[in-house]
Design an enzyme around this catalytic site. Sequence first.
Site, PDB file in Angstrom:
ATOM      1  N   ASP A   1       0.849  -1.199   0.000  1.00 29.83           N
ATOM      2  CA  ASP A   1       0.000   0.000   0.000  1.00 29.83           C
ATOM      3  C   ASP A   1       0.881   1.244   0.000  1.00 29.83           C
ATOM      4  O   ASP A   1       2.064   1.187   0.356  1.00 29.83           O
ATOM      5  CB  ASP A   1      -0.945   0.021   1.215  1.00 29.83           C
TER       6      ASP A   1
ATOM      7  N   ARG B   1       6.715  11.452  17.840  1.00 27.12           N
ATOM      8  CA  ARG B   1       7.658  10.368  17.552  1.00 27.12           C
ATOM      9  C   ARG B   1       8.258   9.973  18.896  1.00 27.12           C
ATOM     10  O   ARG B   1       8.631  10.855  19.690  1.00 27.12           O
ATOM     11  CB  ARG B   1       8.756  10.835  16.605  1.00 27.12           C
TER      12      ARG B   1
ATOM     13  N   GLU C   1       0.139  -0.833   5.923  1.00 23.19           N
ATOM     14  CA  GLU C   1       1.227  -0.238   6.714  1.00 23.19           C
ATOM     15  C   GLU C   1       1.028   1.258   6.865  1.00 23.19           C
ATOM     16  O   GLU C   1       1.229   1.821   7.947  1.00 23.19           O
ATOM     17  CB  GLU C   1       2.586  -0.520   6.060  1.00 23.19           C
TER      18      GLU C   1
ATOM     19  N   THR D   1     -16.534  37.791   8.834  1.00 25.90           N
ATOM     20  CA  THR D   1     -16.398  38.062  10.264  1.00 25.90           C
ATOM     21  C   THR D   1     -17.191  37.042  11.062  1.00 25.90           C
ATOM     22  O   THR D   1     -18.343  37.249  11.415  1.00 25.90           O
ATOM     23  CB  THR D   1     -16.907  39.479  10.581  1.00 25.90           C
TER      24      THR D   1
HETATM   25  N1  BES Z   1       8.868   3.184   5.334  1.00 27.65           N
HETATM   26  C1  BES Z   1       8.311   4.151   6.206  1.00 27.65           C
HETATM   27  C2  BES Z   1       9.105   4.353   7.483  1.00 27.65           C
HETATM   28  C3  BES Z   1      10.563   4.744   7.354  1.00 27.65           C
HETATM   29  C4  BES Z   1      11.065   5.373   6.226  1.00 27.65           C
HETATM   30  C5  BES Z   1      11.408   4.481   8.406  1.00 27.65           C
HETATM   31  C6  BES Z   1      12.413   5.724   6.149  1.00 27.65           C
HETATM   32  C7  BES Z   1      12.737   4.841   8.346  1.00 27.65           C
HETATM   33  C8  BES Z   1      13.244   5.463   7.205  1.00 27.65           C
HETATM   34  C9  BES Z   1       6.879   3.705   6.558  1.00 27.65           C
HETATM   35  O1  BES Z   1       6.154   3.350   5.408  1.00 27.65           O
HETATM   36  C10 BES Z   1       6.136   4.865   7.173  1.00 27.65           C
HETATM   37  O2  BES Z   1       5.911   5.826   6.495  1.00 27.65           O
HETATM   38  N2  BES Z   1       5.725   4.723   8.433  1.00 27.65           N
HETATM   39  C11 BES Z   1       4.851   5.661   9.069  1.00 27.65           C
HETATM   40  C12 BES Z   1       4.192   5.030  10.251  1.00 27.65           C
HETATM   41  C13 BES Z   1       2.768   4.587  10.060  1.00 27.65           C
HETATM   42  C14 BES Z   1       2.155   4.163  11.370  1.00 27.65           C
HETATM   43  C15 BES Z   1       1.903   5.517   9.288  1.00 27.65           C
HETATM   44  C16 BES Z   1       5.624   6.850   9.593  1.00 27.65           C
HETATM   45  O3  BES Z   1       6.799   6.723   9.973  1.00 27.65           O
HETATM   46  O4  BES Z   1       5.017   7.913   9.632  1.00 27.65           O
HETATM   47 MN    MN Z   2       7.253   2.117   4.200  1.00 27.63          MN
HETATM   48 MN    MN Z   3       5.430   5.245   4.428  1.00 24.47          MN
END
Ligand code: BES
Ligand code: MN
Ligand code: MN
Length: 456
Positions: free
Chosen positions: A88, A328, A153, A315
């Site tokens: 996805d 994070r 994911e 307004t």
């Molecule tokens: N592949 C990414 C995460 C990533 C990219 C980790 C580059 C380290 C380096 C993953 O698809 C992603 O985007 N994860 C999301 C988390 C999710 C719960 C939506 C994120 O990190 O925002």
């Molecule tokens: Mn990813």
């Molecule tokens: Mn991603």
Amino acid sequence: MNELKTYLEEHKDTHLDQLKDLLSIPSVSTDPERRDDVRRAAQWVKEAMEAAGLTARIDDTPGHPIVYGERLNAGADAPTILIYGHYDVQPPDPLELWDSGPFEPTIRDGKIVARGAADDKGQFLTHIKALEAHMAVRGELPVNVKVLIEGEEEIGSKNLAPYLEAHKEALASDVVVISDTHMFAPGVPSITYGLRGLTYFELEIEGPDHDLHSGLYGGGVANPINVLCDVIARLKDDSGRIQIEGFYDDVRDLTDEERAAWATLPFDEEGFRAEAGSEQLTGEAGFTTLERLWARPTLDCNGVVGGFTGEGAKTVLPSVARAKFSCRLVPDQDPRDIEDKVEAHLARIIPDSVRFKLTRMHGGQPVIVSTESDAIQAAGRALTEAFGGETVMIRGGGSIPVVADFKRILGVDSVLMGFGLPDDRLHSPNEKFDLAQYFGGILAAALFLDEIAPSA
Ligand code: BES
Ligand code: MN
Ligand code: MN
């Protein structure tokens, strides 16, 4: 070995065509309108697994399907690896900022540009193509292989943990291999041994129960946008320290060894600033940029809506304001615990003149794995042979929540061998994957199987 390399050289065009094919399916998991496209991508992945000699099937979940394939002919002495990836992708918006259609993969400057190119279609496909190459050249795989490619994911993998629980025995393996991160820099093969976690919220603040004339009511009735902005502003102090009570309680301090090791990495701070397109870098005092990104927690607002945003002026004293924000997290913070702390903090600081609703959206545990394991050493050798240069150990600022689930449910550590580059524009317009990284990744994935096999 050479036969494998020759085979891969000769199949570059085919491998590229197949990647283009997969990238042209708009498998946006968050968009209900794309449901059929998501399933079409799952079907595509299943067929790719079959072409690589795996027995494959599509397993339905309450959400999008999981594609599972396996080939377990290497015998009981050979290790079993579980390859994980996601088919996805994030939504392509804003569309007008793309130089070519997000689902019309286009080659520019030796890079393939499309949504999902690096995250994660181009990356997990390297493993399937590596398996196919082994089968074509040798007729069998050197290790037992299970492959799990999911379709949720990017929306938090909420059906994956129950799936792992339900298929615990069938998914038993010695190590999980994931290519969904990036290398430190071009020519610097890297293994990511830590990832941040995440906790995501939506906050809604309601003032009056309908929009009001700001002249007739303004000054006498709370404005939910003003309150929201005030609340958000008060979540951090002037030095950037997060003000939620107890937020830092479980943050593990960086070790001197880690700090020293990171200081030797060839980090191009100015290049990072320029690539982000930001005037200046900022962050928590007392930490380098890499430390801020890899080992410190954050709180960022991800979106704000409210009131009149059309042409001209109105307004109005709006009834409702909403914000999405997320943190994070780093080891050993726990998403649930942080959620409770955020909610308690908001209850303390939001004034009684408004009502508020905090919705907890998805989250994920931070992770850190040992860099000493045989699998990580094997991956390091494979990466070095495929890309040249010594393999470095890095952490990542992003999150892959399933890594903690693999550990908790299956008891297995992951090897994060990412083939992306830091400037891939993940989740942004013009996401790309360098073709050299794609082809190098297929080679590295193929070499890894030999490196981790017992005879190697
Ligand atoms: N592949 C990414 C995460 C990533 C990219 C980790 C580059 C380290 C380096 C993953 O698809 C992603 O985007 N994860 C999301 C988390 C999710 C719960 C939506 C994120 O990190 O925002
Ligand atoms: Mn990813
Ligand atoms: Mn991603």
